[in-house]
Scaffold this motif. Structure first.
Motif: not given
Length: 346
Positions: A280-303
């Motif tokens: 709800c704050k606009g942060n982006i939860y992105l999965t990387e398939h074969i890396a088996r990894q979730l990354r969370v970024y702010t709307p500015a693109g900062e992990q």
């Protein structure tokens, strides 16, 4: 003299009013200053440009995650299939999580599974032919269906299917994948070629599409190789799309008057990015398939956070009783991460 003096005073008053009005109008044309963005080399200036004059959104309680997160495998949801395949398209409806379960053989045969509040998994819809899922304002499932090379709508209670959109420029799609639906009913979806062989035909390029409320289909972007995850910001003023395979990226498209404008890369250097969810704050939860990894970024693109799993990852969605559980789908597996913030249900 008296009359002349009064006339002069009247003219002075009118002139003052006109000056004030012109100043007010000039002030209305001014735009707020661009927001600062992170200085990381893989973050573009797109975030600053798309943050201008954002619509108001509902209040958001909670704290975004930070650092290393720990996914917990939901053992009851482990696949019962003997063939290799993937879970995809998680979506939370009422008190249950729905997700696609497809195999790599037999035309990517797929079904929609349901994880209920008790932790039991049952099959909600057999032979759905689906990948990504979303939920519309009527509580119906909207699915990217590679079996039909189209978008479909399912009643989760009865399994009844209807078609949403089937073609663009006289041809069926490749294999509709992930979906985002705006509050006014506008649908955005990605059309990579991952399950193109599920049925004959397709588009010349992989693309990102917009379906207007009247059913008109327009192309948003065809320059991303195999676009995959797609999501809207909480204010619905930005459309996010990832893709690009091993040279993956996250692209942001400012939305003006309901129409996505030219996109700019927000994050690059991703390894086969797949699904996404937005808090709800606009942060982006992105999965990387074969890396088996979730990354969370702010709307500015900062992990700001990350997590690892023990199998390939596909997608993410918020759900649970308080809407603060992040569910992850992957290769025959489901995980959950308890957070202190709510987010998108698919």
């Amino acid at each position: 003299m008296i009359a002349t003096k009064k006339a002069a005073q009247k003219n002075l008053l009118i002139s003052s009013l006109m000056v004030g009005l012109l100043a007010t109008l000039a002030g209305c044309d001014k735009k707020p200053a661009d927001a600062p963005v992170a200085s990381d080399a893989v973050v573009s200036s797109a975030a600053a440009e798309i943050s201008v004059a954002a619509p108001a959104v509902a209040a958001c309680d909670g704290t975004a995650p930070a650092g290393e997160l720990t996914p917990v495998r939901i053992e009851a949801a482990n696949t019962t299939r003997t063939e290799p395949g993937l879970f995809e398209g998680p979506v939370w409806i009422k008190d249950s999580l729905y997700f696609s379960d497809f195999v790599f053989t037999n035309g990517f045969s797929s079904r929609i599974q349901k994880l209920d509040a008790s932790g039991a998994v049952t099959t909600a819809i057999e032979d759905s032919g689906s990948n990504g899922l979303a939920v519309d304002s009527n509580g119906l499932l909207v699915a990217g269906t590679h079996k039909y090379k189209s978008l479909s709508r399912f009643n989760p209670a009865t399994g009844e299917r209807s078609s949403v959109v089937e073609q663009f420029n006289g041809n069926v799609f490749n294999s509709p994948n992930d979906i985002a639906i705006a509050k006014d009913g506008t649908i955005y979806f990605t059309d990579p070629a991952f399950q193109r062989d599920a049925a004959p035909g397709g588009q010349e390029k992989t693309g990102v599409y917009r379906v207007a409320v009247d059913g008109t289909v327009t192309l948003v972007d065809d320059t991303i190789s195999n676009p995959n995850g797609i999501a809207l910001s909480p204010a619905e003023d930005v459309l996010y799309v990832n893709g690009g395979g091993e040279q993956g990226l996250l692209r942001a498209y400012p939305i003006v008057d309901g129409v996505p404008q030219t996109g700019k890369d927000l994050v690059t250097g991703l390894t086969i990015p797949d699904g996404m969810a937005i808090d709800c704050k606009g942060n982006i939860y992105l999965t990387e398939h074969i890396a088996r990894q979730l990354r969370v970024y702010t709307p500015a693109g900062e992990q700001i956070a990350q997590a690892s799993t023990d199998a390939n990852l596909t997608n993410a969605a918020f759900g649970g009783v308080e809407g603060k559980t992040l569910y992850l789908t992957g290769a025959g597996s489901l995980w959950k991460i308890e957070l202190n913030i709510t987010g998108s249900a698919y």
